[in-house]
Design a protein around this motif. Structure first.
Motif, mmCIF file in Angstrom:
data_model
loop_
_atom_site.group_PDB
_atom_site.id
_atom_site.type_symbol
_atom_site.label_atom_id
_atom_site.label_comp_id
_atom_site.label_asym_id
_atom_site.label_seq_id
_atom_site.Cartn_x
_atom_site.Cartn_y
_atom_site.Cartn_z
ATOM 1 N N ARG A 132 104.419 117.242 72.743
ATOM 2 C CA ARG A 132 104.901 116.105 71.940
ATOM 3 C C ARG A 132 105.767 115.116 72.698
ATOM 4 O O ARG A 132 105.843 113.945 72.316
ATOM 5 N N VAL A 133 106.429 115.583 73.763
ATOM 6 C CA VAL A 133 107.277 114.676 74.535
ATOM 7 C C VAL A 133 106.395 113.698 75.306
ATOM 8 O O VAL A 133 105.459 114.091 76.001
ATOM 9 N N LYS A 134 106.680 112.430 75.166
ATOM 10 C CA LYS A 134 105.884 111.398 75.819
ATOM 11 C C LYS A 134 106.375 111.169 77.249
ATOM 12 O O LYS A 134 107.539 110.893 77.487
ATOM 13 N N ARG A 135 105.480 111.308 78.201
ATOM 14 C CA ARG A 135 105.781 111.056 79.601
ATOM 15 C C ARG A 135 104.688 110.179 80.204
ATOM 16 O O ARG A 135 103.527 110.282 79.820
ATOM 17 N N LYS A 136 105.073 109.333 81.122
ATOM 18 C CA LYS A 136 104.078 108.510 81.816
ATOM 19 C C LYS A 136 103.244 109.413 82.722
ATOM 20 O O LYS A 136 103.781 110.175 83.528
ATOM 21 N N VAL A 137 101.938 109.360 82.570
ATOM 22 C CA VAL A 137 101.054 110.196 83.377
ATOM 23 C C VAL A 137 100.884 109.571 84.758
ATOM 24 O O VAL A 137 100.362 108.466 84.899
ATOM 25 N N THR A 138 101.330 110.280 85.767
ATOM 26 C CA THR A 138 101.219 109.801 87.155
ATOM 27 C C THR A 138 100.186 110.588 87.952
ATOM 28 O O THR A 138 99.891 110.241 89.093
ATOM 29 N N ALA A 139 99.671 111.662 87.364
ATOM 30 C CA ALA A 139 98.666 112.491 88.051
ATOM 31 C C ALA A 139 97.529 112.790 87.085
ATOM 32 O O ALA A 139 97.631 113.673 86.242
ATOM 33 N N GLU A 140 96.456 112.021 87.209
ATOM 34 C CA GLU A 140 95.303 112.221 86.329
ATOM 35 C C GLU A 140 94.476 113.424 86.757
ATOM 36 O O GLU A 140 93.816 114.061 85.946
ATOM 37 N N ASN A 141 94.481 113.719 88.060
ATOM 38 C CA ASN A 141 93.749 114.883 88.566
ATOM 39 C C ASN A 141 94.601 115.604 89.601
ATOM 40 O O ASN A 141 95.693 115.139 89.964
ATOM 41 N N THR A 142 94.124 116.722 90.086
ATOM 42 C CA THR A 142 94.933 117.557 90.987
ATOM 43 C C THR A 142 95.275 116.866 92.300
ATOM 44 O O THR A 142 96.325 117.131 92.886
ATOM 45 N N ASP A 143 94.406 115.969 92.771
ATOM 46 C CA ASP A 143 94.687 115.277 94.028
ATOM 47 C C ASP A 143 95.832 114.283 93.894
ATOM 48 O O ASP A 143 96.379 113.828 94.905
ATOM 49 N N ASP A 144 96.194 113.931 92.659
ATOM 50 C CA ASP A 144 97.303 112.999 92.431
ATOM 51 C C ASP A 144 98.658 113.711 92.330
ATOM 52 O O ASP A 144 99.701 113.058 92.302
ATOM 53 N N ILE A 145 98.642 115.033 92.237
ATOM 54 C CA ILE A 145 99.888 115.781 92.060
ATOM 55 C C ILE A 145 100.743 115.693 93.323
ATOM 56 O O ILE A 145 100.266 115.922 94.434
ATOM 57 N N THR A 146 102.019 115.351 93.140
ATOM 58 C CA THR A 146 102.936 115.229 94.269
ATOM 59 C C THR A 146 103.548 116.604 94.595
ATOM 60 O O THR A 146 103.456 117.546 93.802
ATOM 61 N N TYR A 147 104.210 116.688 95.740
ATOM 62 C CA TYR A 147 104.868 117.943 96.112
ATOM 63 C C TYR A 147 106.028 118.233 95.173
ATOM 64 O O TYR A 147 106.309 119.396 94.860
ATOM 65 N N LYS A 148 106.692 117.178 94.719
ATOM 66 C CA LYS A 148 107.794 117.357 93.771
ATOM 67 C C LYS A 148 107.277 117.924 92.458
ATOM 68 O O LYS A 148 107.891 118.833 91.876
ATOM 69 N N GLN A 149 106.141 117.423 91.982
ATOM 70 C CA GLN A 149 105.546 117.961 90.757
ATOM 71 C C GLN A 149 105.083 119.398 90.964
ATOM 72 O O GLN A 149 105.241 120.245 90.082
ATOM 73 N N ALA A 150 104.529 119.682 92.144
ATOM 74 C CA ALA A 150 104.084 121.050 92.446
ATOM 75 C C ALA A 150 105.254 122.024 92.409
ATOM 76 O O ALA A 150 105.147 123.125 91.859
ATOM 77 N N LEU A 151 106.384 121.614 92.988
ATOM 78 C CA LEU A 151 107.582 122.461 92.971
ATOM 79 C C LEU A 151 108.080 122.652 91.541
ATOM 80 O O LEU A 151 108.446 123.769 91.148
ATOM 81 N N GLY A 152 108.071 121.580 90.756
ATOM 82 C CA GLY A 152 108.512 121.673 89.367
ATOM 83 C C GLY A 152 107.638 122.609 88.560
ATOM 84 O O GLY A 152 108.132 123.432 87.776
ATOM 85 N N ILE A 153 106.331 122.507 88.756
ATOM 86 C CA ILE A 153 105.403 123.406 88.059
ATOM 87 C C ILE A 153 105.659 124.848 88.502
ATOM 88 O O ILE A 153 105.602 125.783 87.699
ATOM 89 N N GLY A 154 105.958 125.025 89.781
ATOM 90 C CA GLY A 154 106.281 126.353 90.291
ATOM 91 C C GLY A 154 107.523 126.933 89.641
ATOM 92 O O GLY A 154 107.593 128.139 89.365
ATOM 93 N N LEU A 155 108.509 126.083 89.369
ATOM 94 C CA LEU A 155 109.719 126.542 88.690
ATOM 95 C C LEU A 155 109.407 126.961 87.251
ATOM 96 O O LEU A 155 109.924 127.971 86.764
#
Length: 267
Positions: A132-155
């Motif tokens: 439900r929380v609205k966030r701007k989508v910056t990664a439409e596919n896996t190749d768009d995922i940043t290292y910062k997002q990868a670390l966050g997902i890991g957390l």
């Protein structure tokens, strides 16, 4: 014969739930309780069939893994604009550290029907919030995922060490909150699942090696095959469903499951 039927049932449960945001560990603990399939040997069996589900994802994402491995062999650990080994490493580190530090506590305290039911509910709430929380989508596919997002997902993946929380539910929720599309979060979740789960499974199998004997081989093999086949079907189905369904529907299922098992087991 009854043990083989249990093996098939638990293999199906593992394959169906391992990569859905509903908690496979929670389902396995609850199903094992209902089937009276518990103890150290049963725990080892659950570890083995989890490997079957892992192998299913390895087969489905074989081309992607081979591309990452090819880059690694060429010492290309960091390729801009492309999912690479560094994304996986960054995403795996947090849960690995937490698991190694709290492994005994997790197994002794959290692996039970009560904690699982709590994990199902809290994990479901997290999924609703992420949906439900609205966030701007910056990664439409896996190749768009940043290292910062990868670390966050890991957390966020650390939450999955609590049985009932769900690894895919936690990581997909984390991805949504960090700006990935639901499809990208799901794909990334499946891709990082193989090294994470393979490593954890091998460690658990080593700890339970005394139960890996020839007498139980057929039982383990039946469960492994059932989990592998069903997981193949479940992952493909989920990837199609994730394009149409919000996480809230899976959260609702978790709440219903928790309520049903509360009355069946806890009361």
């Amino acid at each position: 014969m009854y043990d083989y039927i249990k093996a098939i049932i638990l293999g199906i449960v593992e394959g169906l739930t391992e990569f859905l945001p509903v908690s496979s560990t929670g389902h396995m603990i609850l199903a094992g309780d209902l089937l009276n399939f518990e103890g150290e040997a049963a725990d080892t069996f659950k570890i083995v069939i989890q490997l079957g589900a892992v192998m299913a994802v390895l087969v489905l994402y074989w081309t992607r893994y081979m591309g990452i491995l090819k880059d690694m062999l060429a010492f290309k650990f960091k390729t801009p604009g492309k999912l690479n080994a560094l994304h996986l490493i960054v995403a795996m580190i947090p849960a690995l550290i937490v698991y190694l530090v709290f492994k005994d506590f997790i197994k002794e305290v959290l692996f039970g029907p009560g904690p699982v039911l709590i994990g199902l509910v809290i994990g479901g709430i997290l999924m609703i919030i992420a949906s439900r929380v609205k966030r701007k989508v910056t990664a439409e596919n896996t190749d768009d995922i940043t290292y910062k997002q990868a670390l966050g997902i890991g957390l966020f993946q650390c939450f999955a060490l609590w049985p009932g929380f769900s690894r895919s539910g936690s990581t997909i929720s984390g991805g949504l909150l960090l700006g990935t599309s639901q499809k990208a979060a799901a794909d990334f979740t499946f891709i990082i699942s193989v090294p994470v789960m393979f490593g954890a499974t091998i460690l658990d199998m080593y700890d339970s090696r005394e139960h890996l004997n020839s007498d139980a081989l057929l039982l383990f093999l039946i469960g492994f095959i059932a989990a592998f086949v069903v997981a193949m079907i479940a992952v493909v189905t989920f990837l199609n469903l994730i394009k149409k369904l919000k996480l809230e529907w899976f959260a609702l299922y978790r709440f219903v499951l928790a309520a049903v098992f509360y009355f069946l087991i806890m009361r």
